[in-house]
Write a protein that holds these residues in place. Structure first.
Motif, PDB file in Angstrom:
ATOM      1  N   UNK A   1     -11.384  -0.239 -11.306  1.00 29.59           N
ATOM      2  CA  UNK A   1     -10.013   0.567 -11.525  1.00 29.59           C
ATOM      3  C   UNK A   1      -9.129   0.698 -10.481  1.00 29.59           C
ATOM      4  N   UNK A   2      -9.488   0.860  -9.000  1.00 31.10           N
ATOM      5  CA  UNK A   2      -8.931   0.705  -8.011  1.00 31.10           C
ATOM      6  C   UNK A   2      -8.003  -0.228  -7.836  1.00 31.10           C
ATOM      7  N   UNK A   3      -8.831  -1.577  -8.138  1.00 27.48           N
ATOM      8  CA  UNK A   3      -8.178  -2.824  -7.856  1.00 27.48           C
ATOM      9  C   UNK A   3      -7.029  -2.841  -8.675  1.00 27.48           C
ATOM     10  N   UNK A   4      -7.270  -2.702 -10.119  1.00 29.13           N
ATOM     11  CA  UNK A   4      -6.127  -2.642 -11.221  1.00 29.13           C
ATOM     12  C   UNK A   4      -5.083  -1.969 -10.639  1.00 29.13           C
ATOM     13  N   UNK A   5      -5.310  -0.860 -10.301  1.00 27.77           N
ATOM     14  CA  UNK A   5      -4.123   0.232  -9.848  1.00 27.77           C
ATOM     15  C   UNK A   5      -3.293  -0.431  -8.881  1.00 27.77           C
ATOM     16  N   UNK A   6      -3.986  -0.790  -7.745  1.00 27.41           N
ATOM     17  CA  UNK A   6      -3.419  -1.514  -6.661  1.00 27.41           C
ATOM     18  C   UNK A   6      -2.501  -2.706  -6.970  1.00 27.41           C
ATOM     19  N   UNK A   7      -3.141  -3.545  -7.910  1.00 20.20           N
ATOM     20  CA  UNK A   7      -2.500  -4.679  -8.426  1.00 20.20           C
ATOM     21  C   UNK A   7      -1.343  -4.432  -9.059  1.00 20.20           C
ATOM     22  N   UNK A   8      -1.196  -3.382  -9.766  1.00 17.55           N
ATOM     23  CA  UNK A   8       0.070  -2.840 -10.660  1.00 17.55           C
ATOM     24  C   UNK A   8       0.849  -2.321  -9.509  1.00 17.55           C
ATOM     25  N   UNK A   9       0.467  -1.725  -8.708  1.00 17.15           N
ATOM     26  CA  UNK A   9       1.314  -1.245  -7.602  1.00 17.15           C
ATOM     27  C   UNK A   9       2.175  -1.967  -6.626  1.00 17.15           C
ATOM     28  N   UNK A  10       1.244  -2.984  -6.131  1.00 19.50           N
ATOM     29  CA  UNK A  10       1.920  -4.155  -5.414  1.00 19.50           C
ATOM     30  C   UNK A  10       3.039  -4.913  -6.166  1.00 19.50           C
ATOM     31  N   UNK A  11       2.782  -4.907  -7.480  1.00 18.51           N
ATOM     32  CA  UNK A  11       3.987  -5.748  -8.031  1.00 18.51           C
ATOM     33  C   UNK A  11       5.168  -4.731  -8.300  1.00 18.51           C
ATOM     34  N   UNK A  12       4.962  -3.734  -8.275  1.00 26.49           N
ATOM     35  CA  UNK A  12       6.149  -2.584  -8.453  1.00 26.49           C
ATOM     36  C   UNK A  12       7.000  -2.420  -7.014  1.00 26.49           C
ATOM     37  N   UNK A  13       6.018  -2.320  -6.006  1.00 32.45           N
ATOM     38  CA  UNK A  13       6.634  -2.094  -4.550  1.00 32.45           C
ATOM     39  C   UNK A  13       6.941  -3.528  -4.098  1.00 32.45           C
ATOM     40  N   UNK A  14       6.770  -4.570  -4.667  1.00 32.25           N
ATOM     41  CA  UNK A  14       7.023  -6.079  -4.157  1.00 32.25           C
ATOM     42  C   UNK A  14       6.160  -6.372  -2.841  1.00 32.25           C
ATOM     43  N   UNK A  15       5.157  -5.827  -2.753  1.00 36.48           N
ATOM     44  CA  UNK A  15       4.046  -6.296  -1.506  1.00 36.48           C
ATOM     45  C   UNK A  15       3.056  -5.283  -1.632  1.00 36.48           C
ATOM     46  N   UNK A  16       1.938  -5.671  -1.001  1.00 40.39           N
ATOM     47  CA  UNK A  16       0.615  -4.665  -0.737  1.00 40.39           C
ATOM     48  C   UNK A  16       0.958  -4.123   0.556  1.00 40.39           C
ATOM     49  N   UNK A  17      -0.249  -3.407   1.035  1.00 40.14           N
ATOM     50  CA  UNK A  17      -0.041  -2.213   1.999  1.00 40.14           C
ATOM     51  C   UNK A  17       0.551  -3.160   3.193  1.00 40.14           C
ATOM     52  N   UNK A  18      -0.316  -4.155   3.520  1.00 40.40           N
ATOM     53  CA  UNK A  18      -0.069  -4.817   4.908  1.00 40.40           C
ATOM     54  C   UNK A  18       1.450  -5.492   4.693  1.00 40.40           C
ATOM     55  N   UNK A  19       1.778  -5.838   3.739  1.00 38.53           N
ATOM     56  CA  UNK A  19       3.187  -6.641   3.569  1.00 38.53           C
ATOM     57  C   UNK A  19       4.208  -5.572   3.804  1.00 38.53           C
ATOM     58  N   UNK A  20       4.018  -4.407   3.086  1.00 33.68           N
ATOM     59  CA  UNK A  20       4.995  -3.205   3.407  1.00 33.68           C
ATOM     60  C   UNK A  20       5.252  -2.734   4.908  1.00 33.68           C
ATOM     61  N   UNK A  21       4.262  -2.769   5.590  1.00 33.40           N
ATOM     62  CA  UNK A  21       4.238  -2.553   7.062  1.00 33.40           C
ATOM     63  C   UNK A  21       4.895  -3.557   8.058  1.00 33.40           C
ATOM     64  N   UNK A  22       4.661  -4.925   7.345  1.00 30.68           N
ATOM     65  CA  UNK A  22       5.339  -5.862   8.118  1.00 30.68           C
ATOM     66  C   UNK A  22       6.832  -6.015   7.589  1.00 30.68           C
ATOM     67  N   UNK A  23       7.190  -5.794   6.415  1.00 26.93           N
ATOM     68  CA  UNK A  23       8.556  -5.737   5.960  1.00 26.93           C
ATOM     69  C   UNK A  23       9.325  -4.472   6.640  1.00 26.93           C
ATOM     70  N   UNK A  24       8.478  -3.531   7.056  1.00 28.58           N
ATOM     71  CA  UNK A  24       9.041  -2.114   7.582  1.00 28.58           C
ATOM     72  C   UNK A  24       9.614  -2.429   8.885  1.00 28.58           C
ATOM     73  N   UNK A  25       8.873  -3.382   9.577  1.00 26.22           N
ATOM     74  CA  UNK A  25       9.215  -3.941  10.775  1.00 26.22           C
ATOM     75  C   UNK A  25      10.300  -4.828  10.944  1.00 26.22           C
ATOM     76  N   UNK A  26      10.540  -5.430   9.680  1.00 28.12           N
ATOM     77  CA  UNK A  26      11.656  -6.347   9.682  1.00 28.12           C
ATOM     78  C   UNK A  26      13.058  -5.748   9.502  1.00 28.12           C
TER      79      UNK A  26
END
Length: 369
Positions: free
Chosen positions: A98-123
Motif C-alpha cells: 500500500x505504501x509503495x502504491x501511494x508513493x508511486x502515485x505521489x511521485x508522479x503528481x510531484x514530478x519526482x520522488x523524495x530524493x529528487x525533490x531535494x536535488x531539485x530544491x538545491x537547483x
C-alpha cells in the motif's frame, strides 16, 4: 580503515564521525544524482511508455551497481547486514504494498520522488522545495503524529517475521553469490539500454556514482559500528526518516541526536547545488497556476504517508533495501512502479466536458448590407 575509524571515534565521538561521513556520502549522492538526472519517476514513465531510453538506463545503472557493490562487500566480509532493520525486524507486507502504491502515485503528481525533490530544491526549484516540506511534515505525522494510528492499522494487516523470512535470497534458497550474479545481469541490461539511447558521459558516471553512494552508506555505517563501543544501527541511504528528523530538529527542543542522517540530508543538498553550478543549471522556478500547486501538495502528502507506511522512499526502500534483498523493499518497489504507472495514465487522459443537451450552437443570421 576500521583502525582509523576507531581512532576518529575515540577522538571526536561516534555521532560526529557518523554525521561527517553521512555528509560526505550525501555530497557524492547529490552531485551524481544531479548530473545524471537520476529519477525513479522518469524511469517508470519511460518503462510504461515502452521507451527504454536514457532515464531508465540511468536508474538501472544506479540500481545494479548498488546491488553488485553491496553483495560484493558482503562476500568479502566487509559488510554484515543481518542486523539491519530491513531484515532483522518484523516487517509489514501490507505496508510495503500500500505504501509503495501511494508513493508511486505521489511521485508522479510531484514530478519526482523524495530524493529528487531535494536535488531539485538545491537547483532553485521552489515547487520541489514546497513539496519536500509537505513531504517531511506528512512523514512526521505518519511516524508519530495524527496519521500514526492509520499507518499502524494498515501495517498490521499482513506482516512477516524478521530474519530469513524477510530475506528474498534465503526464501528462494539462494546466496550472496547468486545476488551478485543477479546484479551483474541487470548491469548488462543497463549497459545495453545506455548504449542504445546514446547516454552522455555524465549519465554513465552519475548513474554508477549514485549506486556507489548507496553502497558506501551501508559499508560506512557498518564500519563505524565495528569501530565504536557504542551501539550503532547499520543503515543505508534513505530520505523519509531523515526528512522527518530534520523537521523536528528545526521545530522541537531538545532536537534529535546527531548521527548519519543528520549529515546526509544537507550533504545531498550541497552536492546537488555544486552539480547545478558545474552544469550551469541553477534556475529559480515556481508554480504556474493554482491547480499545479494543489497537485504537488496532494502528491507530497501521498509520498510522505506512503514512505513511512512502506518503511522507506524510492531510494531508502527501493535501492537501499533492494540491494540487500529485503522482501518488503522489493514489494515496495513493485508497488511504486505500479502506482506510478497508473497515475501517469490517469494524468495523461484528456478531460472531455460534455455539452448540455439543451445547449445549441449559436445561429448566425446574415445581415444584408
Amino acid at each position: 580503515m576500521v583502525t582509523e575509524l576507531a581512532s576518529w571515534v575515540e577522538t571526536y565521538g561516534t555521532a560526529s564521525v557518523l554525521a561527517v561521513g553521512g555528509a560526505f556520502i550525501g555530497v557524492l549522492f547529490g552531485f551524481f544524482a544531479q548530473r545524471s538526472r537520476f529519477c525513479l519517476r522518469a524511469a517508470v514513465i519511460e518503462f510504461w511508455h515502452g521507451k527504454f531510453g536514457e532515464k531508465l538506463s540511468v536508474w538501472l545503472l544506479a540500481f545494479s551497481s548498488a546491488l553488485i557493490l553491496v553483495q560484493g562487500l558482503i562476500l568479502l566480509g566487509w559488510l554484515d547486514v543481518s542486523s539491519a532493520r530491513q531484515l532483522a525486524n518484523r516487517g509489514s507486507l501490507s505496508g510495503a504494498l500500500v505504501g509503495g502504491l501511494l508513493f508511486g502515485v505521489g511521485m508522479i503528481m510531484t514530478r519526482g520522488c523524495a530524493s529528487r525533490l531535494l536535488v531539485l530544491s538545491a537547483n532553485g526549484n521552489l515547487r520541489a522545495l514546497l513539496s519536500g516540506l509537505v513531504f517531511a511534515v506528512t512523514a512526521q505525522a505518519a511516524l508519530a503524529g495524527s496519521l500514526a494510528p492509520l499507518r499502524t492499522e494498515i501495517s498490521g494487516w499482513w506482516t512477516v517475521d524478521g530474519g530469513a523470512a524477510r530475506d528474498v535470497l534465503a526464501r528462494v534458497g539462494a546466496g550472496n553469490v547468486d545476488g551478485l550474479v543477479f546484479g551483474l545481469l541487470w548491469l548488462v541490461v543497463a549497459i545495453i539500454f545506455s548504449v542504445r539511447s546514446g547516454n552522455r558521459l555524465w549519465m554513465w558516471i552519475g548513474g554508477l556514482g549514485t549506486g556507489l553512494a548507496v553502497a558506501a552508506a551501508w559499508w560506512f555505517s557498518y564500519a563505524v559500528s565495528q569501530a565504536s563501543f557504542d551501539a550503532v544501527q547499520i543503515q543505508g541511504l534513505t530520505f523519509s526518516g531523515p526528512s522527518a528528523e530534520w523537521l523536528m530538529r528545526v521545530l522541537a527542543s531538545p532536537a534529535p541526536a546527531f548521527g548519519f542522517d543528520a549529515g546526509m540530508l544537507p550533504g545531498v543538498f550541497v552536492g546537488s547545488f555544486i552539480g547545478a553550478l558545474v552544469g550551469r543549471e541553477f534556475k529559480v522556478e515556481g508554480f504556474k497556476d493554482g491547480y499545479s500547486m494543489a497537485r504537488y501538495i496532494v502528491g507530497a502528502m501521498a509520498m510522505g504517508f506512503g514512505s513511512m507506511l512502506a518503511g522507506g522512499c524510492a531510494v531508502g526502500a527501493g535501492m537501499t533495501g533492494g540491494a540487500i534483498f529485503a522482501l518488503t523493499a522489493w514489494l515496495t518497489l513493485l508497488g511504486m512502479w505500479a502506482g506510478a504507472g497508473l497515475m501517469d495514465r490517469v494524468l495523461a487522459e484528456p478531460v472531455h466536458t460534455a455539452q448540455p443537451a439543451t445547449q445549441q450552437a449559436p445561429v448566425v443570421v446574415p445581415v444584408a448590407p
